[in-house]
Design an enzyme around this catalytic site. Structure first.
Site, PDB file in Angstrom:
ATOM      1  N   GLY A  82     -13.748   6.542 -25.786  1.00 11.70           N
ATOM      2  CA  GLY A  82     -12.531   7.232 -25.359  1.00 11.70           C
ATOM      3  C   GLY A  82     -11.373   6.951 -26.304  1.00 11.70           C
ATOM      4  N   LYS A  94      -6.051   3.669 -29.915  1.00 12.83           N
ATOM      5  CA  LYS A  94      -6.988   3.071 -28.982  1.00 12.83           C
ATOM      6  C   LYS A  94      -6.548   1.633 -28.681  1.00 12.83           C
ATOM      7  CE  LYS A  94     -11.313   3.530 -29.509  1.00 12.83           C
ATOM      8  NZ  LYS A  94     -11.320   3.629 -28.034  1.00 12.83           N
ATOM      9  N   GLY A  95      -7.158   1.067 -27.644  1.00  4.33           N
ATOM     10  CA  GLY A  95      -6.870  -0.324 -27.338  1.00  4.33           C
ATOM     11  C   GLY A  95      -6.178  -0.536 -26.013  1.00  4.33           C
ATOM     12  N   GLU A 103     -14.123  -2.109 -31.037  1.00  2.00           N
ATOM     13  CA  GLU A 103     -14.288  -0.647 -31.124  1.00  2.00           C
ATOM     14  C   GLU A 103     -14.198  -0.188 -32.574  1.00  2.00           C
ATOM     15  OE1 GLU A 103     -12.454   0.496 -26.734  1.00  2.00           O
ATOM     16  OE2 GLU A 103     -11.137   0.519 -28.459  1.00  2.00           O
TER      17      GLU A 103
HETATM   18  C1  5RP Z   1     -10.171   0.620 -24.776  1.00  2.00           C
HETATM   19  C2  5RP Z   1      -9.860   1.962 -25.324  1.00  2.00           C
HETATM   20  C3  5RP Z   1     -10.131   3.135 -24.436  1.00  2.00           C
HETATM   21  O1  5RP Z   1     -10.973   4.009 -25.118  1.00  2.00           O
HETATM   22  C4  5RP Z   1      -8.840   3.813 -24.111  1.00  2.00           C
HETATM   23  O2  5RP Z   1      -7.941   2.862 -23.547  1.00  2.00           O
HETATM   24  C5  5RP Z   1      -9.037   4.987 -23.154  1.00  2.00           C
HETATM   25  O3  5RP Z   1      -9.369   4.511 -21.899  1.00  2.00           O
HETATM   26  P1  5RP Z   1      -9.755   5.470 -20.696  1.00  2.00           P
HETATM   27  O4  5RP Z   1     -11.060   6.112 -21.061  1.00  2.00           O
HETATM   28  O5  5RP Z   1      -9.880   4.536 -19.524  1.00  2.00           O
HETATM   29  O6  5RP Z   1      -8.655   6.482 -20.521  1.00  2.00           O
HETATM   30  O7  5RP Z   1      -9.409   2.136 -26.419  1.00  2.00           O
HETATM   31  O8  5RP Z   1      -9.736  -0.406 -25.635  1.00  2.00           O
END
Ligand code: 5RP
Length: 220
Positions: A82, A94-95, A103
């Site tokens: 994601g 991301k993060g 990731e």
């Molecule tokens: C985790 C990420 C996730 O991909 C990002 O936070 C999106 O999260 P979600 O799918 O819950 O909306 O980078 O470190």
């Protein structure tokens, strides 16, 4: 349609990229969790996976899906994960789930990065979502001072220790027009493990779940 239903729809569409018998990388977060759950129901099975967090590894193993260490697995055909934001060049932030370093490693070891998200994550300019930076704890103040010089507002994420034993500083107030340059610049600050910009290795495909159906964008 709820945001979660849009995430699930994007995750379902990503199954088309999975080849039976392959070893694939799996990301972290609620959208990646949908992908893991759907992957477990697929008739054509993957051979194994590499997870970008302890949480995803645990979820995969609960489904009986094999999880390998990246060093054993070698180069991966596919990475599915994601994002918190994407621009039209498929540069990502991301993060949000604090798993950005692993990731970025798994994305870097993958031939194809398929990003899955709900349509609200597509933006014109990155930075409304605070940019996460993983930092070695003793460098917290040094990194924060350097971020202020770059025009950002650093905020320590409370009660957060990454899988690597580090902290997260979220940077507010950035309008990121040159994501590649900022990604490189932030990584030069001593004590930064990595930052949540995925521009030097962007997504190859972005699958968005929207109220009107699936929208697929590919990198130019
Ligand atoms: C985790 C990420 C996730 O991909 C990002 O936070 C999106 O999260 P979600 O799918 O819950 O909306 O980078 O470190």
């Amino acid at each position: 349609m709820t945001q979660d239903e849009m995430k699930k729809a994007a995750a379902k569409a990503a199954l088309a990229y999975v080849e039976a018998g392959s070893v694939i990388g799996i990301g972290t977060g609620s959208t990646a969790n949908h992908f893991i759950d759907l992957l477990a129901q697929m008739k054509t099975k993957v051979d194994a996976t590499v997870a970008s967090s302890m949480a995803s590894a645990e979820r995969l193993q609960k489904h009986g899906i094999r999880v390998l260490d990246l060093n054993e697995a070698g180069q991966l055909a596919l990475y599915v994960d994601g994002a918190d934001e994407s621009n039209h060049q498929l540069h990502l932030i991301k993060g949000g789930g604090a798993a950005l370093t692993r990731e970025k490693i798994v994305a870097g070891a993958s031939d194809k990065f398929v990003c899955i998200a709900d349509g609200t994550k597509l933006v014109e300019i990155l930075g409304k979502f605070p940019l996460p930076i993983e930092v070695i704890p003793m460098a917290r103040e040094l990194v924060s001072r350097e971020i202020v010089k770059l025009g950002g507002k650093p905020v320590l994420r409370p009660n957060c220790v990454t899988d690597n034993g580090n902290i997260i500083v979220d940077v507010h107030g950035l309008a990121i027009t040159d994501a590649k340059q900022l990604e490189s610049l932030l990584n030069q600050i001593p004590g930064v493990v990595t930052n949540g910009l995925f521009a030097l290795r962007p997504a190859d495909v972005l699958i968005l779940g929207t109220p009107t159906g699936i929208q697929t964008l590919t990198a130019a």
